[in-house]
Structures are given as C-alpha cells and as structure tokens.
Design an enzyme around this catalytic site. Structure first.
Site, PDB file in Angstrom:
ATOM      1  N   ASP A  37     -28.590  16.081   2.062  1.00  0.00           N
ATOM      2  CA  ASP A  37     -28.440  17.092   3.126  1.00  0.00           C
ATOM      3  C   ASP A  37     -28.023  18.473   2.612  1.00  0.00           C
ATOM      4  O   ASP A  37     -28.039  19.436   3.369  1.00  0.00           O
ATOM      5  CB  ASP A  37     -27.439  16.592   4.193  1.00  0.00           C
ATOM      6  N   HIS A  71     -30.587  11.132  -4.993  1.00  0.00           N
ATOM      7  CA  HIS A  71     -31.684  10.773  -4.085  1.00  0.00           C
ATOM      8  C   HIS A  71     -32.461  11.986  -3.597  1.00  0.00           C
ATOM      9  O   HIS A  71     -33.149  11.917  -2.587  1.00  0.00           O
ATOM     10  CB  HIS A  71     -31.153   9.962  -2.899  1.00  0.00           C
ATOM     11  N   CYS A 124     -52.515  24.718  -2.101  1.00  0.00           N
ATOM     12  CA  CYS A 124     -53.712  24.120  -2.724  1.00  0.00           C
ATOM     13  C   CYS A 124     -54.412  23.188  -1.749  1.00  0.00           C
ATOM     14  O   CYS A 124     -55.427  22.577  -2.077  1.00  0.00           O
ATOM     15  CB  CYS A 124     -53.313  23.351  -3.992  1.00  0.00           C
ATOM     16  N   GLY A 148     -17.320   7.570   1.273  1.00  0.00           N
ATOM     17  CA  GLY A 148     -18.320   7.539   2.339  1.00  0.00           C
ATOM     18  C   GLY A 148     -19.625   6.878   1.955  1.00  0.00           C
ATOM     19  O   GLY A 148     -20.697   7.313   2.390  1.00  0.00           O
TER      20      GLY A 148
HETATM   21  C1  BV8 Z   1     -35.464   1.569  -7.063  1.00  0.00           C
HETATM   22  C2  BV8 Z   1     -33.847   8.434   0.823  1.00  0.00           C
HETATM   23  C3  BV8 Z   1     -37.048   0.433  -8.263  1.00  0.00           C
HETATM   24  C4  BV8 Z   1     -34.731   7.937   1.879  1.00  0.00           C
HETATM   25  C5  BV8 Z   1     -32.587   6.523   0.034  1.00  0.00           C
HETATM   26  C6  BV8 Z   1     -32.443  -6.173  -3.373  1.00  0.00           C
HETATM   27  C7  BV8 Z   1     -31.247  -6.141  -4.081  1.00  0.00           C
HETATM   28  C8  BV8 Z   1     -30.870  -5.008  -4.795  1.00  0.00           C
HETATM   29  C9  BV8 Z   1     -31.694  -3.868  -4.815  1.00  0.00           C
HETATM   30  C10 BV8 Z   1     -32.859  -3.915  -4.095  1.00  0.00           C
HETATM   31  C11 BV8 Z   1     -33.251  -5.044  -3.389  1.00  0.00           C
HETATM   32  N1  BV8 Z   1     -34.419  -4.774  -2.797  1.00  0.00           N
HETATM   33  C12 BV8 Z   1     -34.805  -3.527  -3.118  1.00  0.00           C
HETATM   34  C13 BV8 Z   1     -33.882  -2.991  -3.936  1.00  0.00           C
HETATM   35  C14 BV8 Z   1     -33.879  -1.676  -4.526  1.00  0.00           C
HETATM   36  C15 BV8 Z   1     -33.494  -0.639  -3.480  1.00  0.00           C
HETATM   37  C16 BV8 Z   1     -32.179  -0.992  -2.839  1.00  0.00           C
HETATM   38  O1  BV8 Z   1     -31.137  -0.845  -3.436  1.00  0.00           O
HETATM   39  N2  BV8 Z   1     -32.263  -1.465  -1.577  1.00  0.00           N
HETATM   40  C17 BV8 Z   1     -31.033  -1.833  -0.882  1.00  0.00           C
HETATM   41  C18 BV8 Z   1     -31.161  -1.413   0.591  1.00  0.00           C
HETATM   42  C19 BV8 Z   1     -30.821  -3.333  -1.029  1.00  0.00           C
HETATM   43  N3  BV8 Z   1     -33.340   0.593  -4.233  1.00  0.00           N
HETATM   44  C20 BV8 Z   1     -34.418   1.369  -4.423  1.00  0.00           C
HETATM   45  O2  BV8 Z   1     -35.521   1.146  -3.964  1.00  0.00           O
HETATM   46  C21 BV8 Z   1     -34.212   2.566  -5.329  1.00  0.00           C
HETATM   47  N4  BV8 Z   1     -35.277   2.587  -6.296  1.00  0.00           N
HETATM   48  O3  BV8 Z   1     -34.735   0.606  -7.132  1.00  0.00           O
HETATM   49  O4  BV8 Z   1     -36.597   1.676  -7.770  1.00  0.00           O
HETATM   50  C22 BV8 Z   1     -37.853   0.740  -9.439  1.00  0.00           C
HETATM   51  C23 BV8 Z   1     -37.449   0.255 -10.680  1.00  0.00           C
HETATM   52  C24 BV8 Z   1     -38.223   0.499 -11.746  1.00  0.00           C
HETATM   53  C25 BV8 Z   1     -39.401   1.254 -11.618  1.00  0.00           C
HETATM   54  C26 BV8 Z   1     -39.774   1.755 -10.363  1.00  0.00           C
HETATM   55  C27 BV8 Z   1     -38.997   1.507  -9.263  1.00  0.00           C
HETATM   56  C28 BV8 Z   1     -34.284   3.856  -4.550  1.00  0.00           C
HETATM   57  C29 BV8 Z   1     -33.033   3.992  -3.719  1.00  0.00           C
HETATM   58  C30 BV8 Z   1     -33.085   5.314  -2.958  1.00  0.00           C
HETATM   59  C31 BV8 Z   1     -33.594   5.010  -1.579  1.00  0.00           C
HETATM   60  N5  BV8 Z   1     -33.542   6.239  -0.788  1.00  0.00           N
HETATM   61  N6  BV8 Z   1     -32.649   7.609   0.800  1.00  0.00           N
HETATM   62  C32 BV8 Z   1     -34.086   8.176   3.188  1.00  0.00           C
HETATM   63  O5  BV8 Z   1     -32.896   7.854   3.298  1.00  0.00           O
HETATM   64  O6  BV8 Z   1     -34.760   8.680   4.098  1.00  0.00           O
HETATM   65  S1  BV8 Z   1     -31.212   5.554   0.095  1.00  0.00           S
HETATM   66  C33 BV8 Z   1     -30.294   5.803   1.510  1.00  0.00           C
HETATM   67  O7  BV8 Z   1     -29.155   4.930   1.408  1.00  0.00           O
HETATM   68  C34 BV8 Z   1     -29.631   7.158   1.665  1.00  0.00           C
HETATM   69  O8  BV8 Z   1     -30.289   8.189   1.002  1.00  0.00           O
HETATM   70  C35 BV8 Z   1     -28.250   7.012   1.082  1.00  0.00           C
HETATM   71  O9  BV8 Z   1     -28.142   7.874   0.032  1.00  0.00           O
HETATM   72  C36 BV8 Z   1     -28.258   5.618   0.572  1.00  0.00           C
HETATM   73  C37 BV8 Z   1     -26.924   4.957   0.580  1.00  0.00           C
HETATM   74  O10 BV8 Z   1     -26.427   4.979   1.904  1.00  0.00           O
HETATM   75  P1  BV8 Z   1     -24.931   5.575   2.069  1.00  0.00           P
HETATM   76  O11 BV8 Z   1     -24.947   6.971   1.566  1.00  0.00           O
HETATM   77  O12 BV8 Z   1     -23.964   4.640   1.458  1.00  0.00           O
HETATM   78  O13 BV8 Z   1     -24.792   5.643   3.631  1.00  0.00           O
HETATM   79  P2  BV8 Z   1     -24.544   4.400   4.605  1.00  0.00           P
HETATM   80  O14 BV8 Z   1     -24.915   4.845   5.975  1.00  0.00           O
HETATM   81  O15 BV8 Z   1     -25.157   3.174   4.028  1.00  0.00           O
HETATM   82  O16 BV8 Z   1     -22.968   4.180   4.552  1.00  0.00           O
HETATM   83  C38 BV8 Z   1     -22.109   5.185   5.069  1.00  0.00           C
HETATM   84  C39 BV8 Z   1     -20.713   4.772   4.687  1.00  0.00           C
HETATM   85  O17 BV8 Z   1     -19.813   5.803   5.107  1.00  0.00           O
HETATM   86  C40 BV8 Z   1     -20.253   3.498   5.391  1.00  0.00           C
HETATM   87  O18 BV8 Z   1     -19.575   2.689   4.443  1.00  0.00           O
HETATM   88  C41 BV8 Z   1     -19.277   4.010   6.451  1.00  0.00           C
HETATM   89  O19 BV8 Z   1     -18.227   3.082   6.655  1.00  0.00           O
HETATM   90  C42 BV8 Z   1     -18.738   5.230   5.791  1.00  0.00           C
HETATM   91  N7  BV8 Z   1     -18.233   6.269   6.707  1.00  0.00           N
HETATM   92  C43 BV8 Z   1     -18.570   6.506   8.006  1.00  0.00           C
HETATM   93  N8  BV8 Z   1     -17.885   7.580   8.475  1.00  0.00           N
HETATM   94  C44 BV8 Z   1     -17.112   8.027   7.449  1.00  0.00           C
HETATM   95  C45 BV8 Z   1     -17.331   7.204   6.326  1.00  0.00           C
HETATM   96  N9  BV8 Z   1     -16.707   7.393   5.150  1.00  0.00           N
HETATM   97  C46 BV8 Z   1     -15.844   8.424   5.066  1.00  0.00           C
HETATM   98  N10 BV8 Z   1     -15.580   9.266   6.092  1.00  0.00           N
HETATM   99  C47 BV8 Z   1     -16.188   9.093   7.294  1.00  0.00           C
HETATM  100  N11 BV8 Z   1     -15.932   9.940   8.307  1.00  0.00           N
HETATM  101 ZN    ZN Z   2     -50.361  21.792  -4.086  1.00  0.00          ZN
END
Ligand code: BV8
Ligand code: ZN
Length: 239
Positions: A104, A119, A150, A187
C-alpha cells in the site's frame, strides 16, 4: 504488557533491529486486512483472484478488484504505527531495517525509506508485453484494464500467489533477518511463505523475537515478547 514493552524497549537500544510488517499495521488506516473478520478475502478467494492465471483468464475482473483496492488505499493515511517505525528509523538509521509484505505504500508516506518490499507495490504498473514499469496513482483507472503505450496489458507490480518474490528484495530481507538482534513482527498473520519464514530465520540466527498483534499467530511460539494490541497504540508506546 508494560514489562514486555519495557524489555523490548531495552533490547532496541543496541544491535540490529528488523521490523517486519503485514496488513495489520495498515488496519488503523482503514485499509482492510486480508484474513481478518472483515478481511478482503472474506468475499473473494485470493487463490482465485491474486494469481497470474486469474489475470490471464479475466484481466478485467482482476483489475476491478485492484482498482477498488487502490481507491481504498488512495484515501488512507499513515497511522501512529507507521509513523513510529519511521521515527525509529530516523533515530537509528544504521541499526534499523523495515521489511514489509504490504503493497500500500503507507510506510513511505509515513517517512520510512529504503523499505524492503517483499510483495511489490500496488502503485506501480508493469507491462506484460514490453516489461516497462511506471508509478501510477490514478484512481479510478480508465480504461480497465489499463494499456501500455506499446499496446500491451498493464498489471499491478505485485507478487501473486505462485510467483517468485523480487530476488533483490528477498536477499535484503533474508540478510537483515540473519543479522538481526531484535526482530519485531507487526500486524502479520505469518501464514504466507516465504515471507513468514523470516521469523524462523531471525530466531535461528539468534535474534530476540517480538510480536505486535491483537490476535495469536503461528509465529507466537518463536516470540520472547508478545504485545497483544493494535500497532497504532503499541508502537508509539515502544518509542
Ligand atoms: C511462492 C499480493 C512459489 C496479492 C500476496 C502451502 C503451504 C505453504 C506455502 C504454500 C502452500 N500453498 C501455496 C504456498 C505458497 C504461497 C503461500 O504461502 N500460501 C499461503 C496462503 C499458504 N506463497 C506464494 O505463492 C508466494 N510465492 O511461494 O512462489 C514459487 C517457488 C519457486 C518458483 C516459483 C514460484 C507468493 C506469496 C505472495 C502472495 N501475494 N499479496 C494480493 O494480496 O492481492 S500475499 C498477501 O498475504 C498479502 O500481500 C500480505 O502481504 C500477505 C500476508 O498477509 P498479512 O500481511 O499477514 O495480512 P493478514 O490479513 O493475513 O493478517 C493481518 C494480521 O494483522 C492478523 O494477524 C491480524 O490479527 C493483525 N491485525 C489486525 N489489526 C491489527 C493487527 N495487527 C496490529 N495492529 C492492528 N491494528
Ligand atoms: Zn508495453
């Protein structure tokens, strides 16, 4: 909580500090998180939308989602949590590294710099044809999907599921985690890999781990200190 904040504050006085943030730090800026009760992904399945396949299949649908999200983020302002991290970096520039999973841009708006962005950045568009990248803060975007000079299709320069993280950003993050004396995870639900693995890397390299989160996370077991509260309240107290 007070003693934990006091102990963490002392730990931050010396050595290398890594702050590792997720969507939760932007929650108090009214940017919805992904997995919370009012999370973005309650209605959409991320694996369906946030993937290259979904984009190829229906670029218009995926762009409607990101254009909507850009509108929300465009209206958001950094909160005291973002500002506290920017202030900590200002005080200790040589000892502080900020690694974020967020796309963001609120950390930069708060004054943080050299932010490690694992990310990507929702404000940068990348051409699928010629690869050209450019910053674009237009909300709403028109036409949807946006096109490059393009003629190629533009995508958000963010990391989708199944996509590799930017090599240089990952290297910087892993190096910082390996050399951290104090690693503060703020967070994040610590569910998305490889980013979430940085907590284990830091712990195994001897860092003292703190977690700032109102809710439990899988990383809690690695933490010496758990500050159970919102970042916007906890981080300023830490300063
Ligand atoms: C990759 C962009 C492979 C898109 C994002 C099974 C097991 C393990 C891993 C995997 C699996 N199956 C698939 C995978 C891999 C996968 C993965 O990890 N999946 C998870 C869901 C299981 N990972 C990937 O695909 C990554 N790439 O592995 O590539 C590869 C390998 C070799 C060669 C080629 C490829 C890519 C990961 C990036 C994905 N893109 N975002 C979009 O979002 O539109 S990830 C997405 O989740 C967000 O971008 C964010 O960054 C990310 C993590 O979420 P959080 O930031 O933690 O946010 P969340 O809402 O989850 O939690 C908020 C927290 O804040 C909570 O705990 C809450 O309690 C707390 N909170 C609330 N209010 C407050 C607070 N804290 C403090 N103060 C407050 N006020
Ligand atoms: Zn282009």
């Amino acid at each position: 909580m007070e003693s934990a904040i006091e102990a963490l504050r002392r730990s931050l006085q010396t050595g290398q500090i890594v702050a590792f943030t997720g969507a939760g730090i932007s929650a108090e800026s009214r940017v919805p998180t992904f997995r919370g009760a009012d999370g973005l992904w309650r209605n959409y399945s991320p694996e369906r939308l946030a993937t290259a396949e979904a984009f190829w299949e229906d670029p218009h649908l995926v762009w409607e989602w990101y254009d909507w999200l850009r509108g929300l983020i465009h209206a958001a302002r950094p909160n005291p949590g973002h500002l506290a991290l920017a202030e900590l970096q200002r005080r200790e520039p040589a000892r502080f590294t900020l690694v974020t999973q967020n796309m963001d841009g609120l950390h930069e708006l708060a004054g943080s710099h050299d932010v490690v962005k694992l990310h990507g950045d929702i404000w940068i568009l990348r051409c699928m044809q010629c690869g050209r990248e450019g910053r674009n803060r237009q909300v709403p975007l028109a036409p949807l999907p946006p096109l490059c000079r393009c003629g190629g299709l533009l995508r958000p320069a963010i990391v989708w599921f199944g996509e590799m993280l930017p090599e240089d950003q990952w290297e910087r993050a892993a190096h910082a985690a390996q050399n951290a004396d104090t690693f503060v995870a703020i967070g994040t639900s610590a569910l998305v890999y490889p980013a979430a693995g940085l907590v284990q890397v830091a712990r195994r390299s001897g860092a003292r781990v703190a977690i700032v989160n109102p809710d439990p996370t899988p990383a809690d077991e690695l933490a010496e200190w758990i500050l159970r509260g919102p970042a916007g309240e906890v981080l300023p107290r830490l300063l």
